[in-house]
Design a protein around this motif. Structure first.
Motif, PDB file in Angstrom:
ATOM      1  N   LEU A 100       0.733  -1.340   0.165  1.00 58.68           N
ATOM      2  CA  LEU A 100       0.034  -0.146   0.029  1.00 58.68           C
ATOM      3  C   LEU A 100       0.875   1.281   0.178  1.00 58.68           C
ATOM      4  CD1 LEU A 100      -2.997  -0.971   2.632  1.00 58.68           C
ATOM      5  CD2 LEU A 100      -2.926  -1.019  -0.164  1.00 58.68           C
ATOM      6  N   ALA A 101       2.122   1.068   0.250  1.00 55.25           N
ATOM      7  CA  ALA A 101       3.208   2.136   0.127  1.00 55.25           C
ATOM      8  C   ALA A 101       3.955   2.272  -1.085  1.00 55.25           C
ATOM      9  CB  ALA A 101       4.103   2.081   1.612  1.00 55.25           C
ATOM     10  N   GLY A 102       3.386   1.286  -2.081  1.00 52.33           N
ATOM     11  CA  GLY A 102       3.722   1.129  -3.387  1.00 52.33           C
ATOM     12  C   GLY A 102       4.953  -0.009  -3.479  1.00 52.33           C
ATOM     13  N   VAL A 103       5.403  -0.241  -4.794  1.00 56.66           N
ATOM     14  CA  VAL A 103       6.448  -1.254  -5.101  1.00 56.66           C
ATOM     15  C   VAL A 103       7.571  -0.674  -5.398  1.00 56.66           C
ATOM     16  CG1 VAL A 103       4.287  -3.147  -5.292  1.00 56.66           C
ATOM     17  CG2 VAL A 103       5.248  -1.654  -7.297  1.00 56.66           C
ATOM     18  N   PRO A 104       8.595  -1.513  -5.646  1.00 52.38           N
ATOM     19  CA  PRO A 104       9.961  -0.654  -6.105  1.00 52.38           C
ATOM     20  C   PRO A 104       9.853  -0.369  -7.709  1.00 52.38           C
ATOM     21  CG  PRO A 104      10.421  -2.640  -5.005  1.00 52.38           C
ATOM     22  CD  PRO A 104       8.838  -2.620  -4.993  1.00 52.38           C
ATOM     23  N   LYS A 105      10.241   1.023  -7.845  1.00 47.48           N
ATOM     24  CA  LYS A 105      10.064   1.587  -9.142  1.00 47.48           C
ATOM     25  C   LYS A 105      10.591   0.905 -10.301  1.00 47.48           C
ATOM     26  CE  LYS A 105      10.027   6.351 -10.819  1.00 47.48           C
ATOM     27  NZ  LYS A 105      10.483   7.582 -10.333  1.00 47.48           N
ATOM     28  N   SER A 106      11.729   0.276 -10.032  1.00 43.47           N
ATOM     29  CA  SER A 106      12.149  -0.495 -11.431  1.00 43.47           C
ATOM     30  C   SER A 106      12.735  -1.980 -11.000  1.00 43.47           C
ATOM     31  CB  SER A 106      13.554   0.216 -11.875  1.00 43.47           C
ATOM     32  OG  SER A 106      14.627   0.246 -10.745  1.00 43.47           O
ATOM     33  N   SER A 107      13.011  -2.852 -11.826  1.00 42.31           N
ATOM     34  CA  SER A 107      13.330  -4.152 -11.619  1.00 42.31           C
ATOM     35  C   SER A 107      14.634  -4.166 -10.924  1.00 42.31           C
ATOM     36  CB  SER A 107      13.486  -4.956 -12.829  1.00 42.31           C
ATOM     37  OG  SER A 107      14.226  -4.310 -13.921  1.00 42.31           O
TER      38      SER A 107
END
Length: 304
Positions: A100-107
């Motif tokens: 809910l706080a987001g996921v990693p922006k890039s792999s």
């Protein structure tokens, strides 16, 4: 005033208001009956269409209209989900994983063997090879809801809260200028009572980007679309949806071929490491002549 005028005035006052929309369904027994009959008659109609039996098609269509049509079925589904909220389940799991706080922006921010969950991160940081904390840059979670009958997930994505973004002994210059004009900066508010010079900003409560679709939309904000025809959002599998929600939908698909296509598309719409929330009636597995729970789980975990 004559007797005729008095009677007309009385009839206007006693007239019941005309409802703008059908009343919500309140009986769970009625909801179960409508749901069962709707599935039964739609399957009969679809099989008749495949055979080219126009008489049976008309008969099944008449039965569907007799129980209230798709609109009544959607009202029944809304009542059922109010007791077993898929949205609360989804948000609960995402909260446990820290999504809910987001996921990693890039792999590059996702280390081998991880999916970007809270268990893999420490307050948005991860250990690097040198032992120093590496900050994880996060982005919004891409969520696709298939067969949406309410806007609970859309509402969760739109929910905002006021957060203090800066504070000083003096009111920020931009706040002072805007307050002289009787306005405040867009999305921010300067507070002069209790928190002198504090600047507040409306920020999303959850880092979510939700797209809700249904074959026949019943709510504003839900896109009317056929999931079987929805193209992949990106050719790169890593940039597809992080979460796909498909609650009580696959059991409404009449043909085995389309049910198989739906399972395959659910898999391909997800990025590697993504989450699929899938629900269907228990009887579909316990009383089916063709599918068992073990076989169904194997189908879900095998590459489509």
């Amino acid at each position: 005033m004559t007797k005729v005028e008095k009677s007309k005035k009385k009839s206007k006052r006693g007239r019941l208001p005309v409802p703008l929309a059908p009343p919500t369904m309140r009986s769970r027994k009625r909801a179960r009956k409508v749901t069962t009959l709707f599935h039964k008659y739609t399957h009969e109609r679809d099989r008749a269409i495949a055979r080219g039996d126009l008489e049976k098609v008309a008969e099944a269509s008449q039965q569907i209209e007799k129980i209230g049509g798709r609109e009544e079925y959607q009202r029944a589904s809304q009542l059922s989900t109010s007791f077993h909220s898929t949205s609360k389940w989804v948000l609960g799991v995402l909260g446990q994983k820290g999504w809910l706080a987001g996921v990693p922006k890039s792999s590059d921010d996702i280390f081998p063997g991880t999916d970007g969950s809270k268990s893999d991160m420490n307050n948005g940081k991860a250990s690097s090879k040198k032992g120093k904390a590496k900050k994880i840059h996060r982005r919004k979670v891409r969520l696709l809801e298939v067969g949406a009958i309410n806007t609970e997930l859309l509402d969760a994505a739109a929910k905002r809260r006021r957060v203090m973004v800066s504070r000083s002994d003096k009111i920020p210059e931009i706040g002072a200028q805007e307050s002289d004009m009787g306005k405040s900066p867009i999305g921010s508010h300067a507070c002069t009572e209790g928190n002198m010079g504090a600047l507040f900003e409306d920020q999303p409560v959850h880092c979510l980007e939700v797209r809700s679709i249904d074959l026949h939309s019943s709510c504003e904000g839900i896109e009317e679309a056929d999931f079987l025809q929805v193209p992949l959002i990106h050719q790169d599998a890593r940039k597809r949806y992080d979460v796909v929600v498909c609650s009580m939908v696959i059991n409404c698909v009449s043909s085995p071929e389309d049910r198989g296509r739906m399972l395959t598309l659910l898999y391909h719409q997800l990025r590697p490491g993504g989450l699929c929330f899938l629900t269907l009636p228990k009887l579909c597995l316990t009383q089916s002549k063709y599918v068992t729970r073990d076989l169904f789980e194997t189908m879900l975990t095998r590459d489509g």
